[in-house]
Structures are given as C-alpha cells and as structure tokens.
Design a protein around this motif. Structure first.
Motif, PDB file in Angstrom:
ATOM      1  N   PRO A 166      -4.253   5.588  -2.102  1.00  0.00           N
ATOM      2  CA  PRO A 166      -4.197   4.532  -1.083  1.00  0.00           C
ATOM      3  C   PRO A 166      -5.213   3.433  -1.374  1.00  0.00           C
ATOM      4  O   PRO A 166      -6.311   3.696  -1.875  1.00  0.00           O
ATOM      5  CB  PRO A 166      -4.525   5.259   0.217  1.00  0.00           C
ATOM      6  N   ARG A 167      -4.834   2.248  -1.086  1.00  0.00           N
ATOM      7  CA  ARG A 167      -5.734   1.122  -1.252  1.00  0.00           C
ATOM      8  C   ARG A 167      -6.821   1.183  -0.186  1.00  0.00           C
ATOM      9  O   ARG A 167      -6.519   1.408   0.994  1.00  0.00           O
ATOM     10  CB  ARG A 167      -4.959  -0.193  -1.130  1.00  0.00           C
ATOM     11  N   ASN A 197       0.843  -1.196   0.000  1.00  0.00           N
ATOM     12  CA  ASN A 197       0.000   0.000   0.000  1.00  0.00           C
ATOM     13  C   ASN A 197       0.881   1.249   0.000  1.00  0.00           C
ATOM     14  O   ASN A 197       0.657   2.194   0.755  1.00  0.00           O
ATOM     15  CB  ASN A 197      -0.929  -0.016   1.224  1.00  0.00           C
ATOM     16  N   TRP A 198       1.908   1.229  -0.822  1.00  0.00           N
ATOM     17  CA  TRP A 198       2.775   2.391  -0.995  1.00  0.00           C
ATOM     18  C   TRP A 198       2.190   3.251  -2.119  1.00  0.00           C
ATOM     19  O   TRP A 198       2.222   2.854  -3.288  1.00  0.00           O
ATOM     20  CB  TRP A 198       4.198   1.951  -1.310  1.00  0.00           C
ATOM     21  N   TYR A 199       1.675   4.403  -1.744  1.00  0.00           N
ATOM     22  CA  TYR A 199       1.027   5.284  -2.707  1.00  0.00           C
ATOM     23  C   TYR A 199       1.789   6.612  -2.757  1.00  0.00           C
ATOM     24  O   TYR A 199       2.573   6.943  -1.855  1.00  0.00           O
ATOM     25  CB  TYR A 199      -0.435   5.521  -2.331  1.00  0.00           C
ATOM     26  N   LYS A 202      -9.370   0.380   2.687  1.00  0.00           N
ATOM     27  CA  LYS A 202      -9.225  -0.578   3.766  1.00  0.00           C
ATOM     28  C   LYS A 202     -10.187  -1.740   3.574  1.00  0.00           C
ATOM     29  O   LYS A 202     -11.353  -1.538   3.272  1.00  0.00           O
ATOM     30  CB  LYS A 202      -9.490   0.093   5.120  1.00  0.00           C
ATOM     31  N   ARG A 260       2.994   9.131   0.292  1.00  0.00           N
ATOM     32  CA  ARG A 260       3.102   8.492   1.606  1.00  0.00           C
ATOM     33  C   ARG A 260       4.460   8.809   2.225  1.00  0.00           C
ATOM     34  O   ARG A 260       5.483   8.808   1.535  1.00  0.00           O
ATOM     35  CB  ARG A 260       2.909   6.981   1.478  1.00  0.00           C
TER      36      ARG A 260
END
Length: 465
Positions: A328-329, A249-251, A331, A254
């Motif tokens: 971001p992915r 989840n590296w966007y 949740k 970040r």
C-alpha cells in the motif's frame, strides 16, 4: 395675397372644427365578441340650426362607407339591408328622436370593428358629424413548447411560442440565460379579424444546454398581467462517459477495489459494456451494469479497463489504466500539515542564521578592539659574571634563570632594581655582562642572547646548545 389666403383657410378649419364638435359622441368604445355595445350620439343646443335627419354610417378601414341606420321625423326609421349589421343594429329609443339618436349593436363580432359616424343633416349649415371608434378585443390563446433537437454547431429553433386569435396583436418576449437569438415575430391576420403572432428562439445547442431554463412571456391588452410559460430545453446527445473509483493505491491483496462508469446522455443510456485492453477480463472481477468490482487485487488486474455506453444516438467510452503495487502507498501528510511544516523550518533556519550573524559581528568587534589583558613581562637570563675557561666548569657552574611573568608592566622600571641575587653567581652592580649588541659573551661557542628592552614586547630568549 398668400398670407391672407393662409389666414382664411385657418379660420375656415377652426369654424369647421367648432361645428363638428357640436355632435357629441364617445371617441372610443371597447367591446368583446358576443357582447351588446351602445354607440351614443347627441346634438345639444342646436339653436337656430334646424335638424332634419340623422344617419349612422359604418366605415371599415379596408371597405367603403355603408349606411346602417337612418331616422327622419317624417319618414321614420330605416335599416338598409345591404348593411353587414342588419338585424343586429337598432335605435335605443322607440320611436327615436333627433335629440338622442343613439344606437346599439347586439352580438358584436370581430368584423364589426371600425369607425361609426353619426351624421346630422342640418339647415342652413349642412351636414355635421361625430366619429366613434369601436375597438374589438379578443383574448388570445397562448401556447409555448420546446423543440427536441440534437446537439450541434448549427443554430436551430429550440423553443416556440404562439399567441393565436387575439385582438389586437399580442407581444411576445423571452427570458433565458442562454446566449441565443429571437426570431422576428410572424403576424397572421385571420378571417375573423383576429391576429396570431408566433415567435421562436434559436440556438446552436450543446449537451450542456440540455435542461436549461427558458420562458416565453406573452403580453396582451385583455390580460391584467403577462402570461409566462416556463420550459426546459430538450437537447439530445450521445453518452458522455467517465470512469471513477481508481485511487492509484491498488496493491496486491486489496479487497475493496471497484470502478464506477458514470454516463450522461439524452436519451438515457441503455447499455454498459466493460472491456480490457488485452481483451480478457480477470477472473477476480465482477461486473454489474455500470459497476466493476475486484474481489482481490493481483497481477492480473494490472491492465487497462474500458467502459463503453450506448444510447439511441450513439456511444461513448472512457478508460483507466490500473497499476498494481506490491505494498500500500503510505498515507500522505495533509496539505495543510506540509505547508505548516515548511513554514516552521523556514522560520527556524532564519532564526539560526540571525543568531550566527549577531555572534560573528560581536566576535569581530572584540577582535578588532584593544586587548583586554597585558602581555607577559620580559624573561631575564642570569649567568655567572666570571666565565670559566672550560666547558666542564661552564656546565657545572652556569645556568639560565627566568623570572615569572609580571602582571603589571608599569611596575617594571629597571633591570638592575629587580634582579634577585643568585647564590651561584656574582653580579656587578655597575653593568650586565651583555655586550652592546645584546649578546652575551661567547663561552666556548655557546651564545646567550637577550633582546628584550624595557617598555616593549619581547620573546623569551633562545638558548643555543
């Protein structure tokens, strides 16, 4: 003859045994090196047997007999100089007597272990004797240690245990969860009559065996309880590396992204080196030992990071491919919530399906049964009894009259009884104007039909224009 010979030999052995038992000694005497030991001997109740002399004889298992002390009432005491105990052996009583010729040995040594025979010269039975065994005990020196080994597929000695200078020989055993083998104990006879025992544990060592427990257990007669030596294996192997911290989840944007390079090795790892598959490290990356931190994630982070670790035996490495997302992915729903939701949907669908099936069954049952209402009554048509001769008179004077449907067909008995008189027509009470086929007369090409009959279903009559 044979039976009598065997019987005579048995009687002789019994007599000799009884005579031998007349010399009273201690069967076994135990001592430690440096102590003073007493060997007792006595000839009680000799009766008519004359005791003339007593001698002590030392017999080792690997040597011939040796006289160590002699007493004769007429000649006195003698300690042969060829005795290995010369100067250390003596009779207890001074002067000694044939009734109690016990001796003592000072500063006993391990080599003094053996058989000691107290022999009487008697008349007329001859020599009679008793035998005492001197058992020398020596508490062993016990040691145990592990052996530093390198991981491999070939079994090697990983631990060794030794019990030195003991008497008698010690017993060595092993306690460990490892699936190895114990070597055959090696026994060594020392010059001072002590015994040394050595045992080893063999194993094909693996990195996972490093630090596992293994214990050597030594048991000996001189110890009240076994001596236990707990140890841990020492297996050396090159570093085993694993990168952690990437959560997929590296966007972009970040700021709290990092990687940790975890390494396990023996000896301990000494150097950590971070690389990328392209060879260039992004400017937003900070490296400190085994930690790689990303100040701000951008497109340059979309690469493969490699961590290489070294120790004195070699190196190990691991890599992780980073995928940079635009956003971001979302949740994810907890696994428990997903399962509960699926179960609720399944239960709801099953409930709806059950209701639909029940409703359809009831509808089908109602449609297959007798009707709950009665069909409408037949429609009657009325016309003038006198047929005009022209179309104009017919259109002006003739019209169709329909009664309202009756709700009870049983009340309908006869057409004649229920015709209401029309003010515009004449009705003959005897019969209707219908012909035999139920067709009214042809009025200039116009036909009026009535096919309904009493007691049957019918349709409203059609009017043909």
């Amino acid at each position: 003859m044979k039976m009598s010979g065997l019987f005579s030999a048995l009687i002789l052995l019994i007599i000799q045994g009884a005579l031998a038992q007349r010399v009273k000694v201690e069967p076994e005497v135990v001592s430690y090196p440096g102590q003073t030991v007493t060997l007792r001997c006595q000839f009680p109740n000799p009766g008519e047997t004359q005791l003339t002399q007593v001698s002590w004889i030392f017999e080792r298992t690997d040597m011939e007999r040796t006289n160590i002390a002699v007493f004769h009432p007429g000649f006195g005491v003698n300690y042969p100089t060829t005795s290995p105990l010369v100067g250390r052996v003596s009779f207890i009583s001074v002067p000694p007597s044939l009734d109690n010729p016990s001796i003592q040995i000072k500063d006993v040594k391990m080599t003094d272990e053996g058989r000691y025979i107290c022999e009487y010269a008697t008349y007329p039975s001859g020599n009679e004797q008793g035998v005492s065994s001197l058992v020398m005990l020596a508490k062993p020196m016990n040691t145990a240690t592990t052996v530093k080994v390198t991981a491999g597929k070939t079994p090697v000695i990983v631990a060794s245990c030794e019990s030195s200078n003991g008497r008698p020989a010690a017993t060595i055993s092993w306690s460990t969860p490892l699936n190895g083998n114990v070597t055959t104990p090696r026994t060594t006879n020392n010059p001072n009559n002590t015994v040394s025992v050595q045992s080893s544990y063999m194993l094909a060592p693996q990195p996972s065996d490093n630090g596992k427990d293994i214990s050597c257990v030594v048991s000996h007669r001189t110890m009240s309880q076994p001596e236990i030596f707990p140890m841990k294996l020492n297996v050396e192997y090159p570093p085993q590396v694993q990168i952690k911290g990437y959560d997929d989840n590296w966007y972009k944007g970040r700021t709290n992204a990092f990687l940790i390079c975890q390494a396990d090795g023996n000896p301990a790892p000494t150097t950590f080196t971070w690389k990328t598959l392209s060879g260039l490290m992004p400017e937003t990356v900070q490296v400190q030992e085994n930690r790689l931190a990303v100040q701000k994630v951008d497109d340059t982070i979309n690469t493969t990071f490699i961590c290489e670790v070294r120790n004195s035996l070699g190196s190990g490495r691991d890599q992780v491919a980073v995928f940079v997302r635009e956003f971001p992915r979302p949740k994810g729903v907890p696994t428990g919530g997903v399962i509960a939701g699926i179960l609720c949907v399944i239960i709801l669908v099953a409930l709806i399906a059950t209701i639909i099936v029940i409703v359809r069954k009831r509808q089908r049952k109602n449609s297959d049964g007798p009707p709950t209402h009665k069909p409408p009554p037949p429609m009657k048509t009325h016309s003038y009894s006198d047929r005009p001769s022209s179309r104009a008179s017919l259109s002006e004077s003739q019209f169709m009259y329909h009664e309202e449907p009756m709700t009870d067909l049983s009340a309908y008995h006869d057409d004649k009884d229920h015709h209401e008189p029309s003010p515009f027509s004449k009705q003959t009470p005897e019969k209707d104007d219908r012909d035999e086929d139920g067709l009214m007369g042809d009025v200039d090409g116009y036909y009026v039909t009535s096919s309904a009959s009493r007691g049957s279903s019918f349709m409203s009559p059609a009017v043909i224009v």
